[in-house]
Scaffold this active site. Sequence first.
Site, PDB file in Angstrom:
ATOM      1  N   ASP A 198       0.839  -1.198   0.000  1.00  0.00           N
ATOM      2  CA  ASP A 198       0.000   0.000   0.000  1.00  0.00           C
ATOM      3  C   ASP A 198       0.868   1.239   0.000  1.00  0.00           C
ATOM      4  OD1 ASP A 198       0.193   1.102   3.057  1.00  0.00           O
ATOM      5  OD2 ASP A 198       0.348  -1.080   2.982  1.00  0.00           O
ATOM      6  N   ASP A 200       1.252   4.628   2.038  1.00  0.00           N
ATOM      7  CA  ASP A 200       0.851   4.996   3.387  1.00  0.00           C
ATOM      8  C   ASP A 200      -0.083   6.208   3.376  1.00  0.00           C
ATOM      9  OD1 ASP A 200       1.301   3.914   6.007  1.00  0.00           O
ATOM     10  OD2 ASP A 200       2.223   5.821   6.537  1.00  0.00           O
TER      11      ASP A 200
END
Length: 258
Positions: A198, A200
């Site tokens: 991902d 952040d």
Amino acid sequence: MLGVIGGSGFYTFFGADARSIKLDTPFGEPSAPITVGTVGEHEVAFLPRHGAGHEYAAHKVPYRANMWALRALGVRRVFAPCAVGSLTPELGPGTVVVPDQLVDRTRRRADTYFDSGPAHVSFADPYCPTLRSAVTGLPGVVDGGTMVVIQGPRFSTRAESQWFAAAGFTLINMTGYPEAVLARELEICYATIGLVTDLDAGIDAGSGVKAVDVIAEFTRNIEPFKKLVHEAIRQVASELTCTDCQSHTGVQLPFDEP
């Protein structure tokens, strides 16, 4: 012997032919029984960091027991694959990164085996250069970066994330410390292999990091990620030649040489 410590979603490494070993240590039991199998010419010990069913949150992992148990089996080199968040848009989900530095932002984690005496481990370069080179030479792997390790189990606020990015950190994780320094104290060569799951919170303009999305991204990539770890192991020389990861504490370790 080589070791592999699997992170979130990385709970198995071998087929049915691997043998399982249950150990106890002066620091309690490790996260799970250790399975031992072979990869190429290497005997390899595998331990799921969070337990076989993810019983241990990042701040509750028995790090000292895990590293001690591996060393007691004769493990002298460890690859530590894990899920990481990215603090830069250039490292998107699915990217594999081998960091060369870390920053500790955890709290109250037991991070040494030496509670008395002048045992001061050298930790300027926390990762083994020999193990790192075995991974960074593989296609598509990003070489280098600083991983900041946060306490967890919560994810960062946007402000924290932007603060870390402004400081020049490139990856964020919850388990890379104290594992790396405990390995150094036990004179184990150690290298993290991060799979980006991902962007952040302070980097992504969306709704923020969600655990379900992190796990889904890791699951999508787990099989090729395992193959990459297998290939990295095959790149490692059969003889232990690295001298960079000796702890230099001056303290005799209570292990027989493997």
